[in-house]
Scaffold this motif. Sequence first.
Motif, PDB file in Angstrom:
ATOM      1  N   CYS A 260      -5.404  -5.466   0.652  1.00 39.24           N
ATOM      2  CA  CYS A 260      -6.048  -4.078   1.151  1.00 39.24           C
ATOM      3  C   CYS A 260      -6.046  -4.456   2.613  1.00 39.24           C
ATOM      4  O   CYS A 260      -6.649  -5.168   3.126  1.00 39.24           O
ATOM      5  CB  CYS A 260      -7.629  -4.188   0.519  1.00 39.24           C
ATOM      6  SG  CYS A 260      -7.771  -3.709  -1.173  1.00 39.24           S
ATOM      7  N   LYS A 261      -5.608  -3.642   3.147  1.00 39.21           N
ATOM      8  CA  LYS A 261      -5.137  -3.665   4.744  1.00 39.21           C
ATOM      9  C   LYS A 261      -5.887  -2.442   5.700  1.00 39.21           C
ATOM     10  O   LYS A 261      -5.852  -2.526   6.961  1.00 39.21           O
ATOM     11  CB  LYS A 261      -3.699  -3.706   5.043  1.00 39.21           C
ATOM     12  CG  LYS A 261      -3.198  -4.954   4.577  1.00 39.21           C
ATOM     13  CD  LYS A 261      -1.813  -4.972   4.877  1.00 39.21           C
ATOM     14  CE  LYS A 261      -0.951  -4.193   3.934  1.00 39.21           C
ATOM     15  NZ  LYS A 261       0.671  -4.001   3.998  1.00 39.21           N
TER      16      LYS A 261
ATOM     17  N   MET B 116      -4.998  -7.295  -4.673  1.00 34.58           N
ATOM     18  CA  MET B 116      -5.120  -6.430  -5.533  1.00 34.58           C
ATOM     19  C   MET B 116      -3.917  -6.687  -6.599  1.00 34.58           C
ATOM     20  O   MET B 116      -2.720  -6.832  -6.179  1.00 34.58           O
ATOM     21  CB  MET B 116      -5.085  -5.241  -5.393  1.00 34.58           C
ATOM     22  CG  MET B 116      -6.237  -4.414  -4.502  1.00 34.58           C
ATOM     23  SD  MET B 116      -7.713  -4.514  -5.432  1.00 34.58           S
ATOM     24  CE  MET B 116      -8.673  -5.807  -4.876  1.00 34.58           C
TER      25      MET B 116
ATOM     26  N   PHE C  76      -8.445   1.553   1.820  1.00 32.17           N
ATOM     27  CA  PHE C  76      -8.185   0.815   0.585  1.00 32.17           C
ATOM     28  C   PHE C  76      -9.480  -0.066   0.202  1.00 32.17           C
ATOM     29  O   PHE C  76      -9.648  -0.374  -1.050  1.00 32.17           O
ATOM     30  CB  PHE C  76      -6.680  -0.008   0.652  1.00 32.17           C
ATOM     31  CG  PHE C  76      -5.812   0.718   0.274  1.00 32.17           C
ATOM     32  CD1 PHE C  76      -5.084   0.330  -0.782  1.00 32.17           C
ATOM     33  CD2 PHE C  76      -4.968   1.828   0.999  1.00 32.17           C
ATOM     34  CE1 PHE C  76      -4.088   1.275  -1.293  1.00 32.17           C
ATOM     35  CE2 PHE C  76      -4.030   2.474   0.497  1.00 32.17           C
ATOM     36  CZ  PHE C  76      -3.309   2.075  -0.639  1.00 32.17           C
ATOM     37  N   MET C  77      -9.752  -0.778   1.265  1.00 32.59           N
ATOM     38  CA  MET C  77     -11.102  -1.670   1.095  1.00 32.59           C
ATOM     39  C   MET C  77     -12.418  -0.820   0.162  1.00 32.59           C
ATOM     40  O   MET C  77     -13.090  -1.302  -0.568  1.00 32.59           O
ATOM     41  CB  MET C  77     -11.668  -1.915   2.296  1.00 32.59           C
ATOM     42  CG  MET C  77     -10.584  -2.914   2.793  1.00 32.59           C
ATOM     43  SD  MET C  77     -10.747  -3.341   4.541  1.00 32.59           S
ATOM     44  CE  MET C  77     -12.544  -4.020   4.811  1.00 32.59           C
TER      45      MET C  77
ATOM     46  N   GLN D  60       0.750  -1.267  -0.031  1.00 33.67           N
ATOM     47  CA  GLN D  60      -0.033   0.051   0.025  1.00 33.67           C
ATOM     48  C   GLN D  60       0.690   1.356  -0.171  1.00 33.67           C
ATOM     49  O   GLN D  60       0.340   2.209  -0.757  1.00 33.67           O
ATOM     50  CB  GLN D  60      -0.889   0.072   1.192  1.00 33.67           C
ATOM     51  CG  GLN D  60      -2.120  -0.952   1.101  1.00 33.67           C
ATOM     52  CD  GLN D  60      -3.097  -0.969   2.438  1.00 33.67           C
ATOM     53  OE1 GLN D  60      -4.116  -1.491   2.399  1.00 33.67           O
ATOM     54  NE2 GLN D  60      -2.764   0.056   3.256  1.00 33.67           N
TER      55      GLN D  60
ATOM     56  N   LYS E 114     -11.386  -7.026   3.422  1.00 39.93           N
ATOM     57  CA  LYS E 114      -9.812  -7.115   4.459  1.00 39.93           C
ATOM     58  C   LYS E 114      -9.115  -8.104   3.674  1.00 39.93           C
ATOM     59  O   LYS E 114      -9.366  -9.268   3.946  1.00 39.93           O
ATOM     60  CB  LYS E 114     -10.331  -6.922   5.936  1.00 39.93           C
ATOM     61  CG  LYS E 114      -8.851  -6.420   6.774  1.00 39.93           C
ATOM     62  CD  LYS E 114      -9.158  -6.097   7.685  1.00 39.93           C
ATOM     63  CE  LYS E 114      -7.920  -5.557   8.508  1.00 39.93           C
ATOM     64  NZ  LYS E 114      -7.999  -5.237   9.916  1.00 39.93           N
TER      65      LYS E 114
ATOM     66  N   PHE F  11     -11.167   0.170  -3.476  1.00 41.55           N
ATOM     67  CA  PHE F  11     -11.206  -1.046  -4.344  1.00 41.55           C
ATOM     68  C   PHE F  11     -12.433  -1.941  -4.147  1.00 41.55           C
ATOM     69  O   PHE F  11     -12.477  -3.191  -4.779  1.00 41.55           O
ATOM     70  CB  PHE F  11      -9.932  -1.694  -4.250  1.00 41.55           C
ATOM     71  CG  PHE F  11      -8.662  -1.049  -4.846  1.00 41.55           C
ATOM     72  CD1 PHE F  11      -8.709  -0.781  -5.968  1.00 41.55           C
ATOM     73  CD2 PHE F  11      -8.035  -0.501  -3.943  1.00 41.55           C
ATOM     74  CE1 PHE F  11      -7.395  -0.288  -6.518  1.00 41.55           C
ATOM     75  CE2 PHE F  11      -6.996   0.302  -4.613  1.00 41.55           C
ATOM     76  CZ  PHE F  11      -6.379   0.314  -5.838  1.00 41.55           C
TER      77      PHE F  11
END
Length: 294
Positions: free
Chosen positions: A266-267, A283, A271-272, A247, A279, A275
């Motif tokens: 995606c952390k 990607m 980001f979740m 990320q 969790k 996209f």
Amino acid sequence: MRLNAYCLCCHINKQASMIDSFQDEKKKLSYMQDILTRLANLQENDNSPSLYTEFQKLFTKTWGIAPKDYTELKKEFNQLVMDLEEELIGSIQESNDPLERALIYSRIGNYIDFAAFSHVSKTKLLSLIEEGKKEALDREEYERFCQELTSAHSLVYLTDNCGEIVLDKLVIRILKERFPNLTIQVIVRGFPAANDATIDDAIMCGLTELVPVIGNGNDVGGTWLPHISEESLFLIKNADVIISKGQGNFETLHGSGLNIYYLFLCKCEWFMKMFQAEKFQGMFVNENRISPEL
């Protein structure tokens, strides 16, 4: 990637939690005012990883507490993944597409992030690796990636975390076998940045014996183009293809317009949301085929 309200709030909450147990309320107020003043005066090139590094330095200066030393923890997780290396190589070789399987394992290694998580579970990591056998990369992007590599002359591989770099090595080994005419250059962090991989980690896992590896001359948890070394900048800007892990690299590089394939989990909630992912969902996206508004 453009800064947003969610990331700013995240920085504020993180800094507040770091000083929550301190007793000097007057000093705490002054410190948080410094944080808020900086966030109210953002610069064009600011990004979340660069602010994180800046605030860590301010914390040390204000409170006289040195940043956490991750040296031993990094060695521990490097060794953990190195101990799995032969088993993973077997799984990769037995798969229908060894390169895809290696990339998936490398992406899973992005879980090893002590800046994002207060606790990184070895059990969770092993579980994610096992689940990786059932995963696939985005088919369209992966086909384009492979097609580009057939005619590419140079690839730059931007690493992220300790442990994860062992899995990056497996990807690079297959890339060298499948694309023998491809020149591969690996770039790690120039100086310690949480548990991000540096040249010491590359040496420990044997990556330096496989391909050239350099530090980027910077201590930000990403690849902040205005502040990395001239050598790193030249290599990145002149690469035919770039693989960017994590990320932090996305946050510092998205918007550059370079031919970057981002590989990460995606952390965090932002980001979740970006996209539309769960969790720890993986990607594999290209810089020039995702929204510039992200």
